[in-house]
Design an enzyme around this catalytic site. Structure first.
Site, PDB file in Angstrom:
ATOM      1  NE  ARG A 323       8.171  -3.100  88.404  1.00 36.98           N
ATOM      2  CZ  ARG A 323       8.371  -3.798  87.602  1.00 36.98           C
ATOM      3  NH1 ARG A 323       9.238  -3.472  86.631  1.00 36.98           N
ATOM      4  NH2 ARG A 323       7.510  -4.860  86.924  1.00 36.98           N
ATOM      5  CD  GLU A 726       6.153   1.023  84.504  1.00 34.16           C
ATOM      6  OE1 GLU A 726       6.000  -0.200  83.975  1.00 34.16           O
ATOM      7  OE2 GLU A 726       6.097   1.398  85.520  1.00 34.16           O
TER       8      GLU A 726
HETATM    9  N1  MTE Z   1       1.746   7.895  78.779  1.00 33.71           N
HETATM   10  C1  MTE Z   1       0.838   8.799  78.776  1.00 33.71           C
HETATM   11  N2  MTE Z   1       0.442   9.607  77.846  1.00 33.71           N
HETATM   12  N3  MTE Z   1      -0.194   9.152  79.807  1.00 33.71           N
HETATM   13  C2  MTE Z   1       0.322   8.213  80.916  1.00 33.71           C
HETATM   14  O1  MTE Z   1      -0.531   8.289  81.807  1.00 33.71           O
HETATM   15  N4  MTE Z   1       1.405   6.307  81.887  1.00 33.71           N
HETATM   16  C3  MTE Z   1       2.778   5.536  81.831  1.00 33.71           C
HETATM   17  C4  MTE Z   1       2.921   5.116  80.687  1.00 33.71           C
HETATM   18  N5  MTE Z   1       3.019   6.165  79.451  1.00 33.71           N
HETATM   19  C5  MTE Z   1       1.392   7.109  80.952  1.00 33.71           C
HETATM   20  C6  MTE Z   1       1.858   6.935  79.705  1.00 33.71           C
HETATM   21  C7  MTE Z   1       2.747   4.410  82.661  1.00 33.71           C
HETATM   22  S1  MTE Z   1       2.955   4.776  84.405  1.00 33.71           S
HETATM   23  C8  MTE Z   1       2.595   3.147  82.290  1.00 33.71           C
HETATM   24  S2  MTE Z   1       2.603   1.832  83.259  1.00 33.71           S
HETATM   25  C9  MTE Z   1       2.203   2.906  80.855  1.00 33.71           C
HETATM   26  O2  MTE Z   1       2.083   4.119  80.015  1.00 33.71           O
HETATM   27  C10 MTE Z   1       0.987   2.018  80.787  1.00 33.71           C
HETATM   28  O3  MTE Z   1       0.586   1.862  79.614  1.00 33.71           O
HETATM   29  P1  MTE Z   1       1.014   0.635  78.711  1.00 33.71           P
HETATM   30  O4  MTE Z   1       1.237  -0.489  79.515  1.00 33.71           O
HETATM   31  O5  MTE Z   1      -0.071   0.427  77.522  1.00 33.71           O
HETATM   32  O6  MTE Z   1       2.387   1.164  77.994  1.00 33.71           O
HETATM   33  N1  HPA Z   2       4.230  -2.414  88.239  1.00 34.58           N
HETATM   34  C1  HPA Z   2       3.150  -1.566  88.454  1.00 34.58           C
HETATM   35  N2  HPA Z   2       1.969  -1.803  88.813  1.00 34.58           N
HETATM   36  C2  HPA Z   2       1.706  -2.798  89.737  1.00 34.58           C
HETATM   37  C3  HPA Z   2       2.983  -3.765  89.761  1.00 34.58           C
HETATM   38  C4  HPA Z   2       3.943  -3.535  89.085  1.00 34.58           C
HETATM   39  O1  HPA Z   2       5.043  -4.384  89.232  1.00 34.58           O
HETATM   40  N3  HPA Z   2       2.592  -4.787  90.613  1.00 34.58           N
HETATM   41  C5  HPA Z   2       1.273  -4.376  90.875  1.00 34.58           C
HETATM   42  N4  HPA Z   2       0.834  -3.023  90.440  1.00 34.58           N
HETATM   43 MO1  MOS Z   3       2.422   2.509  85.708  1.00 40.17          MO
HETATM   44  S1  MOS Z   3       3.435   3.402  87.512  1.00 40.17           S
HETATM   45  O1  MOS Z   3       2.807   0.836  86.144  1.00 40.17           O
HETATM   46  O2  MOS Z   3       0.830   2.621  86.006  1.00 40.17           O
END
Ligand code: MTE
Ligand code: HPA
Ligand code: MOS
Length: 789
Positions: A323, A726
């Site tokens: 990534r 993200e």
């Molecule tokens: N927001 C909060 N409050 N707490 C978290 O741990 N994790 C982040 C993001 N926002 C996180 C957060 C990460 S790393 C990801 S991948 C996404 O939330 C995961 O949730 P979603 O796919 O429902 O957005």
């Molecule tokens: N993003 C986050 N988590 C993951 C991914 C990715 O692309 N692939 C495997 N785990």
């Molecule tokens: Mo988020 S780093 O894909 O949990």
């Protein structure tokens, strides 16, 4: 049939600014986390014993003092594991639960003490006597490369065009290197697991995990039982940020093994220092780059190697370093390009997922190249950025051969330039710097483009389970986990919208492997995209049955039946939703459904470095202004303006929160959060006393955050929304670049400042000194050009 008056719309449907379903419980302390679950009588507590060497053979272990310590019930080592002593999510058999025979990083778990209280277990664990024979170790990326350390996984190469020809024809080239630091997740709720043994081989595990299905699989594997004997539940996490995508498995495995052995409920929770020491973090990177460009700053060729500190095992380092390469282009077209990853093994904790998943490191590398081009040519970096944006004939192909079809960065940048008053403020900062000897200002406007989908195509699927009860209330369960991001709220809004009932009729229940199986991690920002669609699918199945039933019962055409706010219109009449449900139940209509979704259009061949790994891209931009004290290196973010694209927002209140939080977390990563290992390979920054996350007082003094309200996902995502978790993390890059400009001011903005990340005050100060010296050295031959400050 009742005749009901329709109301305008339901409360809490999609696109509403609904509050987080647990927001009031978070702030009042009533939200239940795993450590709050009432403990059954006889609950025992586990505590990990960690390696005190970075790389060593274990010659002998003496547990006598441990066993004699008050409250101790027993000690678990690798020999107590009934199944396989491995929790490698990459299935590479390189991630033991307990080290056996040798240790590969300082802080690696070797054993666990089980005792009547956590405190007793923790005190006892410290009493172990271990005889080690030290082996040579490396902790740093470049040292690992120099020592010919292995790669933890096959590297990736992305290639397009002809870089030799590209560099040959480019009028200018710059090459450089950059170090980009890692980051601790610093979730407020640390890692924790609570296992309760059941009948036969069964075990129920409450785990603070982003990936219940994998936790289930790992626990089963370690116990040597089938997955059907293991149930993993998680109501919520107090933050995950990627740090609980794989790292929770260790604690779940230890708790489950102990629960099985002692037939008691077992809780395992490390303290903050051990959590920081024993669990993986964001990968730090070393980037080696060369960029060719013309006199205007148009890029012609890019060649870069991204080396990462992966730690002792593979974990997720393959997809993370992939990534990074996928985001090294950010929003820019590289006509000729070669990008290579080097996922290096080191004797440090195995690094893992962290918000952005390698993307931020790739993007920082790409933006460093832009900065270098700009300072080499004496131009505003924003001008170089705009010149190189994707767009126009033959300029939409990424290094991985996916065509950018949804590019909206031009409009976002245009709007942000106006709303932030970028041009005038940049001129004002330059004028200020001319007059101000110590305090220097910098301003930067940086873009973000982030690819949405798991790059491992099979992960892009999800399931949901929806029950409608005879009183009309609805229970929703899906494979996604709640970690504060608001996923439960958003998916419930989708269900409210589908059935056209008020949000308070819907209860979301704890994620459980027993309800929805074979789920993916809640990660890659795809939680609402995937689970929202799966839940909608479940609702649609139930609705179809209801429509069929109502058409027959009331003798109207199916097309004349519609779900309207809290009512169902049947021909010319309306009936309360709950009344239709009662009638349907009486007629033996199934009122429960399992929904499913898989993302269309995506495919990816890692071997060829080609495909369409991403369903779509999310965009955003930020403009930050900083002031830097050039005598101390300290800085303050004066103002940040953000416009971020979430497509058509499922919930603008939650999305704004995500954008603000992600920006601050990204800024912390690039400024004050520094991980530091000593010569013995010990992580010395393992508590808030030595590891500085942003405080409320570090947030920009002026902070203007907007969603791109006009944006709509051109792909058919859930209600045309875009993932938000993200992408906005990388908006923090504008702070690093603004600091760069402030530093560059001491050398007339003509020498690339090249501050490594994190740009701690020490690093900023050293950069300023370096630039002042370089400027003084160049004074003779460049005297005519230099304007005195
Ligand atoms: N927001 C909060 N409050 N707490 C978290 O741990 N994790 C982040 C993001 N926002 C996180 C957060 C990460 S790393 C990801 S991948 C996404 O939330 C995961 O949730 P979603 O796919 O429902 O957005
Ligand atoms: N993003 C986050 N988590 C993951 C991914 C990715 O692309 N692939 C495997 N785990
Ligand atoms: Mo988020 S780093 O894909 O949990």
């Amino acid at each position: 049939m009742n005749v009901m008056q329709p109301v305008d719309r339901v409360r809490g449907a999609v696109h509403d600014k609904e509050r987080h379903e647990s927001g009031h419980k978070h702030v009042s302390g009533t939200a239940e986390y795993i450590d709050d679950i009432p403990e059954p009588a006889g609950t025992l507590h586990g505590y990990l014993g960690l390696s005190q060497r970075a790389h060593a053979e274990i010659l002998s272990v003496d547990f006598e003092a441990v066993r004699n310590s008050p409250g101790v019930v027993g000690v678990l080592t690798a020999e107590d594991i009934p199944g396989e002593n491995d929790i490698s999510p990459a299935h590479k058999h390189d991630d033991p639960v307990f080290a056996a025979g040798k240790v590969e990083f300082h802080g690696q778990p070797i054993f666990a003490v089980i005792a009547t209280s956590r405190e007793a277990a923790r005190r006892a664990a410290a009493k172990v006597k271990i005889d080690y024979r030290d082996l040579p170790h490396v902790t740093d990326v470049l040292e690992a490369a120099a020592a010919n350390y292995p790669l933890v996984i096959d590297p990736l190469k992305l290639e397009r065009g002809d870089i030799d020809a590209g560099f040959a024809q480019a009028k200018n080239t710059v090459s450089g290197e950059m170090r980009i630091g890692g980051q601790d997740h610093f979730y407020l709720e640390g890692q924790i697991s609570f296992a309760i043994p059941g009948e036969d081989d069964e075990v129920t595990v409450f785990s603070s995990t982003q990936h219940p299905s994998e936790t289930q699989l790992m626990v089963a594997h370690v116990l040597g039982v089938p997955s059907n004997a293991v149930t993993v539940n998680v109501r919520r996490m107090g933050g995950g940020f990627g740090g609980k995508e794989t790292q929770a498995n260790l604690f779940a495995a230890v708790a489950a093994v102990a629960a099985r052995k002692y037939r008691r409920a077992i809780k395992v929770r490390p303290d903050r220092d051990d959590d920081m020491t024993a669990t993986g973090k964001r990968h730090d990177f070393h980037v080696d780059y060369k960029v060719g460009f013309d006199d205007d700053g148009r890029i012609e060729a890019v060649d870069a190697v991204f080396a990462a500190r992966c730690g002792f095992s593979a974990d997720l380092s393959g997809p993370v370093t992939d990534r990074a390469l996928f985001h090294a282009d950010n929003c820019y077209f590289y006509p000729n390009v070669r990008l290579r990853s080097r996922p290096l093994k080191t004797n440090t904790v195995s690094n893992t997922a962290f918000r952005g998943f390698g993307g931020p490191q790739g993007m920082v590398g790409g933006e460093r190249m832009i900065e270098d081009v700009a300072y080499a040519l004496g131009k505003d970096p924003l001008e170089i950025r705009k010149l190189n944006f994707y767009g126009g004939e033959g300029r939409n192909l990424t290094p991985y051969h996916q065509t950018v079809e949804d590019n909206i960065i031009g409009r976002i940048i245009e709007e942000l330039e106006v709303s932030s008053d970028y041009a005038a403020r940049r001129q004002a900062a330059i004028a200020f710097n001319r007059e101000s000897p110590v305090i220097k200002r910098g301003i930067a406007l940086t873009p973000v483009k982030f690819g949405i989908s798991f790059t491992k195509t099979e992960y892009n699927q999800a399931g949901a389970l929806v029950h409608v009860y005879t009183d009309g209330s609805i229970q929703l369960n899906h494979g996604g986990t709640e970690m504060g991001q608001g996923l439960y709220t958003k998916v419930a809004q989708v269900v409210a919208d589908e059935f056209q009932v008020d949000l308070d009729h819907i209860k979301v229940t704890a994620t459980s492997t027993g309800k929805v199986p074979n789920t993916s991690a809640t990660a890659a920002s795809s939680g609402s995209d995937l689970n929202g669609m799966a839940a909608a699918n479940a609702c649609q199945q139930i609705k179809e049955r209801l429509v069929r039933f109502a058409a027959e019962r009331y003798g109207v055409g199916e097309a004349d039946i519609a779900f309207e706010p809290n009512t169902v219109r049947i021909g010319a009449e309306r009936i309360a939703f709950a009344d239709l449900i009662k009638a349907a139940y009486a007629a033996r209509v199934q009122l429960s459904a399992a929904g499913f979704y898989k993302t269309p259009k995506i495919h990816w061949s890692r071997a060829e470095g080609r495909g369409r790994p991403f369903y779509y891209f999310a965009y955003g931009a930020s403009c930050s202004e900083v002031s830097v004290d050039t005598l101390t290196g300290e800085y303050q973010v004066e103002r940040t303006d953000i416009i971020h694209d979430v497509g058509k927002s499922l919930n603008p209140a939650l999305d704004l929160g995500q954008v603000e939080g992600a920006f601050v977390q990204g800024m912390g990563w690039l400024t004050t959060e520094e991980l530091w290992w000593d010569a013995k390979g010990r992580l010395r920054t393992h508590a808030p006393s030595t590891y500085k996350i942003p405080l409320a007082s570090d947030r920009p003094r002026v902070f203007n955050v907007r969603l791109a309200e006009w944006s709509i996902n051109r792909e058919e995502t859930i209600r045309r929304s875009k993932a938000v978790g993200e992408p906005p993390f990388m908006l923090g890059i504008s702070v690093l670049e603004a600091i760069s400009m402030a530093a560059a001011s001491v050398a007339d903005y003509r020498i690339p400042p090249r501050i490594d990340a994190p740009a701690t005050p020490e690093r900023v100060l050293m950069a300023v000194e370096r630039l002042r010296a370089a400027r003084a050295a160049g004074r003779d031959d460049r005297a005519a050009k230099i304007v005195d400050d």
